[in-house]
Design an enzyme around this catalytic site. Structure first.
Site, PDB file in Angstrom:
ATOM      1  N   GLN A   1     -27.598 -41.207  77.428  1.00 26.62           N
ATOM      2  CA  GLN A   1     -26.942 -41.842  78.575  1.00 26.62           C
ATOM      3  C   GLN A   1     -26.468 -43.241  78.192  1.00 26.62           C
ATOM      4  O   GLN A   1     -27.159 -43.939  77.457  1.00 26.62           O
ATOM      5  CB  GLN A   1     -27.937 -41.975  79.725  1.00 26.62           C
ATOM      6  CG  GLN A   1     -28.424 -40.654  80.282  1.00 26.62           C
ATOM      7  CD  GLN A   1     -29.435 -40.864  81.391  1.00 26.62           C
ATOM      8  OE1 GLN A   1     -30.403 -41.595  81.219  1.00 26.62           O
ATOM      9  NE2 GLN A   1     -29.216 -40.219  82.515  1.00 26.62           N
TER      10      GLN A   1
ATOM     11  N   ASP B   1     -26.795 -45.914  79.681  1.00 25.07           N
ATOM     12  CA  ASP B   1     -27.587 -46.301  80.837  1.00 25.07           C
ATOM     13  C   ASP B   1     -27.696 -47.824  80.949  1.00 25.07           C
ATOM     14  O   ASP B   1     -27.619 -48.535  79.953  1.00 25.07           O
ATOM     15  CB  ASP B   1     -28.993 -45.716  80.647  1.00 25.07           C
ATOM     16  CG  ASP B   1     -29.620 -45.327  81.967  1.00 25.07           C
ATOM     17  OD1 ASP B   1     -29.003 -45.597  83.015  1.00 25.07           O
ATOM     18  OD2 ASP B   1     -30.723 -44.761  81.944  1.00 25.07           O
TER      19      ASP B   1
ATOM     20  N   ARG C   1     -34.169 -33.029  78.852  1.00 20.60           N
ATOM     21  CA  ARG C   1     -34.498 -32.265  80.051  1.00 20.60           C
ATOM     22  C   ARG C   1     -34.318 -30.790  79.741  1.00 20.60           C
ATOM     23  O   ARG C   1     -33.351 -30.394  79.106  1.00 20.60           O
ATOM     24  CB  ARG C   1     -33.581 -32.660  81.217  1.00 20.60           C
ATOM     25  CG  ARG C   1     -33.822 -34.090  81.650  1.00 20.60           C
ATOM     26  CD  ARG C   1     -32.918 -34.496  82.781  1.00 20.60           C
ATOM     27  NE  ARG C   1     -32.792 -35.943  82.822  1.00 20.60           N
ATOM     28  CZ  ARG C   1     -31.843 -36.586  83.484  1.00 20.60           C
ATOM     29  NH1 ARG C   1     -30.944 -35.901  84.161  1.00 20.60           N
ATOM     30  NH2 ARG C   1     -31.801 -37.900  83.462  1.00 20.60           N
TER      31      ARG C   1
ATOM     32  N   HIS D   1     -29.805 -50.769  83.792  1.00 18.84           N
ATOM     33  CA  HIS D   1     -30.480 -51.052  85.057  1.00 18.84           C
ATOM     34  C   HIS D   1     -30.342 -52.526  85.368  1.00 18.84           C
ATOM     35  O   HIS D   1     -30.614 -53.362  84.514  1.00 18.84           O
ATOM     36  CB  HIS D   1     -31.944 -50.621  84.980  1.00 18.84           C
ATOM     37  CG  HIS D   1     -32.074 -49.149  84.801  1.00 18.84           C
ATOM     38  ND1 HIS D   1     -32.271 -48.563  83.577  1.00 18.84           N
ATOM     39  CD2 HIS D   1     -31.959 -48.129  85.697  1.00 18.84           C
ATOM     40  CE1 HIS D   1     -32.297 -47.245  83.729  1.00 18.84           C
ATOM     41  NE2 HIS D   1     -32.104 -46.961  84.997  1.00 18.84           N
TER      42      HIS D   1
HETATM   43 ZN   LIG Z   1     -32.014 -45.149  85.898  1.00 19.59          ZN
END
Ligand SMILES: [Zn+2]
Ligand SMILES: [Zn+2]
Length: 648
Positions: free
Chosen positions: A384, A386, A366, A388
């Site tokens: 991350q 991360d 980013r 889900h």
């Molecule tokens: Zn996400």
């Protein structure tokens, strides 16, 4: 008479026109002396404001963040006044209160402000504040306001006023100084007993690089000198713990202008540290039923148009990548979620197979303005931790609890014990703002609150703070210096399953939408390592420390024996290193202390002869001579004490 309601729900009648100060005084003299600011019917009012209608009052002192904001906002006015006295040609722009203190952006022309000048400004500031000037608000028409600043030859304030609506323009006067301002002041300047102008930085007018660069002066002020002294000590300690400094000392990471700003390079010890963190989380996640997936660093533009990220990150971020083929456009991955949605879509699912939990240490990119970049905490590329989770609405309750368990396990293993949760829910006054059906939202919000309560976590509910696509839970951690960091987010999402048309077959044989949960206990590895280094001052838990043991040979003669010991430790999976430089033992000990190595083993004549080692513990000193196998037992015990197993 008017009726005033207090925060404890009690109500009392006052004469119309009673001021906030008088209301405080009717409660106690002490409160009246300490009240800094107030809200009436949810609007910021001055302590001197007369109250003319029924309402609810909130009084703030230095203990409340609202009180501090008023204090620092008022301090910015005094700073501005001092600036115009010492630099009559300076042009004031904006000067807000911030989390710790305040700043003022000023156009000083070609002049740059030195350290010495900051001290002069502080002196002038205190000279003024002592005089007990009262802050008074005054309405002005747009024309009056424009006239005032045209006379002052201040194009910045003129530009600000031009964007304001007539009828909503207010000035604040104190002494003979006037500033454009929306209000919210302490009663008078004498409340400010101590001030420190901390530093000077460049800032573009309105944050736009195309505009003129201004001088930003940062400051902080306090009601007592003692509080300033304590704050400055804390800043000093924070400097010592700066992760950029510790990262260098421990040889963990570096930056290269040639590689690009905001793009960290992990050195071997830092990379190994990251790997240990990843392994630690992967093991726990495996037990918790997660599956690892891997997705690329770029994705087709269409993917992010579907997900909505293109709209959010497109224009203000890294620009699209084109290939030699026509019409083929990619973006650097700003989020992993769209990729995971496509992974979910590879085949149909039955409710019996859910939840699916996809985890990935996914690197995302980013764009951040160069002025915003800071060590590992603000970077342009980061990884991350991360995952889900795709589940049925009925499973949300249990999934939320499981994720909380995992986050708490991470905090415990890494020495963060002081934290609070923040639950962000809908704004009840604005139900149209949110996507997903009301029944599911109700259920999700209840699940989050219930799970947080069951886990005995102290939490606050923030109404209206939920994203438009779902409620969330954030963990706010206090570090060793009492600074707050946001770590560990769990976010419910009704939006992406909709946008990607994700489905599962329910027990009714119909297709339904799964709920998606985004979660990241660390947030990002970069930011987490930074916070961990500052929290521990580099004294990482021994299971994670880059070097667990350093062998210090007294002289060349003992090197052979030292290497034997090193070998033995390595065979026992202990991260040991030998310092066989031609230096004194005193110097070697000092260097190992700087590196925060938990154990030092000293190997000299006596030790080599007896086949023993002398053990020194970091920050403790000598703990005596012992046999090498006893030392291995001791350190293994310490390591296993420093990390627990994840129980699901
Ligand atoms: Zn996400
Ligand atoms: Zn003001």
């Amino acid at each position: 008479m008017i009726q005033i309601k207090f925060p404890d729900n009690s109500k009392r009648n006052f004469e119309k026109g009673t001021t906030v100060y008088e209301v405080a005084k009717s409660i106690s003299e002490g409160l009246a002396r300490n009240v800094l600011s107030a809200k009436y019917n949810d609007k910021v009012v001055e302590v001197s404001t007369p109250l003319d209608e029924d309402g609810e009052i909130q009084l703030f002192t230095w203990k409340n963040s609202e009180g501090k904001t008023a204090f620092w906002h008022s301090s910015a006015h005094v700073l501005a006044q001092a600036i115009l006295i010492l630099y009559p040609n300076a042009k004031l722009t904006i000067g807000p209160a911030i989390e710790n203190g305040f700043y003022y952006d000023v156009d000083f022309g070609d002049h740059s402000i030195s350290e010495k000048e900051l001290v002069d400004l502080e002196k002038k500031f205190l000279e003024l504040s002592k005089q007990k000037f009262v802050f008074k608000m005054r309405n002005a028409t747009k024309n009056e306001a424009l006239d005032f600043y045209k006379k002052e030859k201040n194009p910045y304030k003129v530009e600000l006023i031009e964007n304001l609506q007539d009828g909503n323009i207010t000035f604040c006067d104190h002494s003979d100084f006037t500033d454009l301002c929306r209000g919210g002041h302490i009663p008078n300047t004498s409340f400010i007993k101590a001030v420190k102008l901390l530093n000077v930085a460049g800032a573009y007018w309105r944050g736009d690089e195309k505009n003129k660069q201004l001088t930003r002066i940062y400051g902080i002020s306090f009601p007592k000198q003692k509080e300033l002294t304590e704050y400055l000590e804390l800043l000093e300690e924070a400097k010592k713990r700066d992760h950029r400094k510790i990262g260098k000392e421990l040889e963990l990471f570096t930056f290269s202008q040639k590689v690009g700003q905001g793009l960290p390079l992990w050195l071997p010890k830092g990379a190994a540290l990251r790997e240990r963190l990843e392994k630690f989380l992967k093991e726990a996640q495996k037990k918790a039923g997660y599956e690892q997936v891997i997705s690329p660093h770029i994705g087709n533009k269409d993917l992010y148009i579907t997900s909505g990220h293109y709209e959010k990150y497109g224009e203000d971020s890294f620009q699209p990548i084109n290939t030699p083929a026509e019409g083929e456009t990619f973006l650097l991955k700003p989020m992993n979620c769209p990729h995971h949605c496509e992974i979910y879509k590879t085949r149909p699912w039955s409710y019996k197979e859910l939840p699916k939990r996809y985890a990935e240490f996914g690197t995302v990119y980013r764009y951040e303005q160069s002025g915003e970049l800071h060590g590992l905490t603000r970077v342009r590329g980061f990884t991350q931790d991360d995952a889900h989770i795709f589940c049925t609405p009925d499973q949300l309750d249990q999934e939320f609890k499981n994720v909380i368990d995992l986050v708490l396990y991470v905090f415990n293993s890494l020495g963060f014990y002081d934290f609070k949760a923040q639950v962000s829910i809908r704004d009840p006054k604005n139900p149209k703002k949110y996507i997903g059906d009301t029944e599911n939202w109700d259920k999700a919000e209840k699940s989050i609150i219930k799970a947080t309560k069951e886990k005995n976590i102290e939490f606050e509910i923030e109404e209206g703070e939920a994203a438009f696509y779902g409620p969330k839970l954030d963990f706010m951690v206090n570090d060793a210096l009492g600074r707050k960091w946001q770590l560990g987010t769990i976010q419910v999402d009704y939006n992406l399953p909709e946008r990607f048309d994700l489905t599962y077959k329910g027990s009714d044989n119909e297709l339904h939408r799964p709920v998606m949960i985004h979660r990241a206990p660390f947030g990002s590895l970069e930011r987490f390592v930074a916070i961990l280094l500052e929290h521990t001052a580099g004294n990482l838990p021994i299971w994670l420390a880059p070097k667990q043991v350093k062998l210090l040979s007294v002289s060349e003669k003992h090197e052979k024996y030292a290497k034997k010991v090193l070998n033995y430790l390595e065979n026992n999976e202990i991260r040991a290193f030998l310092d066989n430089r031609n230096e004194t033992i005193g110097k070697k000990i000092r260097d190992a202390e700087i590196e925060k190595v938990p154990f030092m083993l000293i190997i000299g004549e006596k030790e080599a002869e007896m086949g023993n080692i002398s053990v020194r513990k970091h920050r403790k000193g000598d703990i005596g001579m012992m046999e090498i196998k006893n030392f291995v037992n001791l350190i293994k015990k310490e390591i296993s004490k420093s990390i627990s197993k994840f129980e699901n």
